[in-house]
Design a protein around this motif. Sequence first.
Motif, PDB file in Angstrom:
ATOM      1  N   ASP A 149      42.676  52.218  38.237  1.00 55.59           N
ATOM      2  CA  ASP A 149      43.121  51.278  37.523  1.00 55.59           C
ATOM      3  C   ASP A 149      42.552  50.222  38.664  1.00 55.59           C
ATOM      4  O   ASP A 149      41.908  49.572  38.745  1.00 55.59           O
ATOM      5  CB  ASP A 149      44.149  50.673  36.573  1.00 55.59           C
ATOM      6  CG  ASP A 149      43.929  49.602  35.855  1.00 55.59           C
ATOM      7  OD1 ASP A 149      42.558  49.383  36.266  1.00 55.59           O
ATOM      8  OD2 ASP A 149      45.400  49.054  36.190  1.00 55.59           O
ATOM      9  N   ASP A 191      45.754  44.215  40.046  1.00 55.57           N
ATOM     10  CA  ASP A 191      47.024  45.749  39.670  1.00 55.57           C
ATOM     11  C   ASP A 191      48.320  45.624  40.810  1.00 55.57           C
ATOM     12  O   ASP A 191      48.691  46.825  40.782  1.00 55.57           O
ATOM     13  CB  ASP A 191      46.234  46.495  40.204  1.00 55.57           C
ATOM     14  CG  ASP A 191      46.527  47.690  39.128  1.00 55.57           C
ATOM     15  OD1 ASP A 191      47.327  47.453  38.089  1.00 55.57           O
ATOM     16  OD2 ASP A 191      46.242  49.296  39.521  1.00 55.57           O
ATOM     17  N   THR A 208      44.811  46.324  34.687  1.00 58.47           N
ATOM     18  CA  THR A 208      44.231  45.827  35.135  1.00 58.47           C
ATOM     19  C   THR A 208      42.382  45.616  34.578  1.00 58.47           C
ATOM     20  O   THR A 208      41.412  44.746  34.858  1.00 58.47           O
ATOM     21  CB  THR A 208      44.099  45.761  36.899  1.00 58.47           C
ATOM     22  OG1 THR A 208      45.978  45.788  36.505  1.00 58.47           O
ATOM     23  CG2 THR A 208      43.827  44.780  37.207  1.00 58.47           C
ATOM     24  N   ASP A 233      44.804  54.534  33.445  1.00 57.80           N
ATOM     25  CA  ASP A 233      46.303  53.656  32.488  1.00 57.80           C
ATOM     26  C   ASP A 233      46.247  54.003  31.668  1.00 57.80           C
ATOM     27  O   ASP A 233      47.322  53.605  31.421  1.00 57.80           O
ATOM     28  CB  ASP A 233      46.077  52.114  32.999  1.00 57.80           C
ATOM     29  CG  ASP A 233      46.706  52.084  34.536  1.00 57.80           C
ATOM     30  OD1 ASP A 233      46.871  53.119  35.437  1.00 57.80           O
ATOM     31  OD2 ASP A 233      46.968  50.752  34.432  1.00 57.80           O
ATOM     32  N   HIS A 266      48.852  43.501  34.765  1.00 57.35           N
ATOM     33  CA  HIS A 266      50.042  43.597  34.079  1.00 57.35           C
ATOM     34  C   HIS A 266      51.313  44.073  34.691  1.00 57.35           C
ATOM     35  O   HIS A 266      52.097  44.659  33.438  1.00 57.35           O
ATOM     36  CB  HIS A 266      48.797  44.730  33.103  1.00 57.35           C
ATOM     37  CG  HIS A 266      48.622  46.143  33.833  1.00 57.35           C
ATOM     38  ND1 HIS A 266      48.762  46.587  32.696  1.00 57.35           N
ATOM     39  CD2 HIS A 266      47.958  46.366  34.846  1.00 57.35           C
ATOM     40  CE1 HIS A 266      48.561  48.261  33.580  1.00 57.35           C
ATOM     41  NE2 HIS A 266      48.154  47.658  34.374  1.00 57.35           N
ATOM     42  N   HIS A 267      51.568  44.220  36.108  1.00 57.96           N
ATOM     43  CA  HIS A 267      52.508  44.232  36.255  1.00 57.96           C
ATOM     44  C   HIS A 267      53.460  43.762  35.571  1.00 57.96           C
ATOM     45  O   HIS A 267      53.748  42.594  35.592  1.00 57.96           O
ATOM     46  CB  HIS A 267      52.972  45.201  37.046  1.00 57.96           C
ATOM     47  CG  HIS A 267      52.365  46.240  37.666  1.00 57.96           C
ATOM     48  ND1 HIS A 267      51.078  45.941  37.658  1.00 57.96           N
ATOM     49  CD2 HIS A 267      52.187  47.104  37.312  1.00 57.96           C
ATOM     50  CE1 HIS A 267      50.432  47.325  38.303  1.00 57.96           C
ATOM     51  NE2 HIS A 267      51.475  47.883  38.017  1.00 57.96           N
TER      52      HIS A 267
HETATM   53 MN    MN Z   1      47.279  48.912  36.044  1.00 57.48          MN
END
Ligand code: MN
Length: 343
Positions: free
Chosen positions: A36, A100, A147, A179, A126-127
């Motif tokens: 990703d 990411d 991501t 992912d 996206h964390h």
């Molecule tokens: Mn990721």
Amino acid sequence: MTQFCRHYMQSISLFYPQLHTPSKAVITMHQKPDGDAMGSALGLYHFLVAMGHQVQVISPTNWADFLDWMPGVDKVMDFEKNREKTKKLLEETDWLFCLDFNVLHRTKNLEKYLIEANCTKILIDHHEQPQEDTFDFGVSNTKKSSTCEMVYDFIVDSGNGSVLNLDMAESIYTGLMTDTGSFRFPATSASVHRAIAHLKDLGLEHTKVHEHLYDNFLENRLRFIGFALMNRMEVLYEFNTALMYIKHSDLHKYDIRTGDTEGLVNYLLTIQGIKFGALVIDRDEERKWSFRSKGRFDVNTFARMNFEGGGHVNASGGRSSDSLEETVNKFKQVIKEYKNQLK
Ligand code: MN
Ligand code: 5GP
């Protein structure tokens, strides 16, 4: 913009108009980039080049051999082998894209140079729990599968969907696939499948991507997995948890390289009833944890509270400077506090 007058992160849609002014861009991602991280960086790279910008992707470290087929990967710079060039690029760039990851220390030794860079900093990630005051513009959405999906959205939502080509499609598909665990995790939304339909229309050969990533290892990696499952796994049924620990000598014996241990933690969750899988690997400089869960058990919080890490609710990582034995013992102690949550 300097550190002093930096405000909270503005919506990435406010950045879109700048895409039409030819600029210099640096794209970076977390250390030891996975599918990703590399896929989103290269997807964005091909897009920005097509839009007429001058672009360089910089990886904080090396990456797994199974990513070496990717379109444009030969132009990615490994920071650890190009410190002076990286420094110069970061001094001269107009834009810095961080993909990411959302806390700069995830780029290890590159962090210092990213902090110093006096340019427009843009986050796509996206964390959980972003370091928002670090970025000028950005999008942080923990509901997104990858991501790569967010880079696809960035291209389409900025009104440039017509620029999408096969290089972007192959790059973006890589992270969408890896992912989502090949489209099985809960974040695999209808919009993921719609994006893929669009990429297929551009000529994407998805089987080729799967084979490059998953059917491209050496014999020793498979032997190593067999050894680890047989000799290095403990099932703690009381906590619906499975634990695996890899010694430094194991890595040496089987000649294990960057990327060879990816996916290993997922075996733990294939045991009936197991909700929490934890893998720790004795790397040279630290003990690196990978956590995976099914259902509600929140491994982001678990990693944050106990092992200096973070990530997502069902997939996270962490670290420890203790010995392998000490960190495994610590895990067996702290897991007791989660007994009710793991029932
Ligand atoms: Mn990721
Ligand atoms: P992996 O176990 O595959 O290395 O990581 C699982 C997920 O957690 C990935 O999304 C990764 O980016 C994130 N992650 C891994 N290690 C860390 C860490 O030390 N800190 C944070 N914040 N996230 C991590």
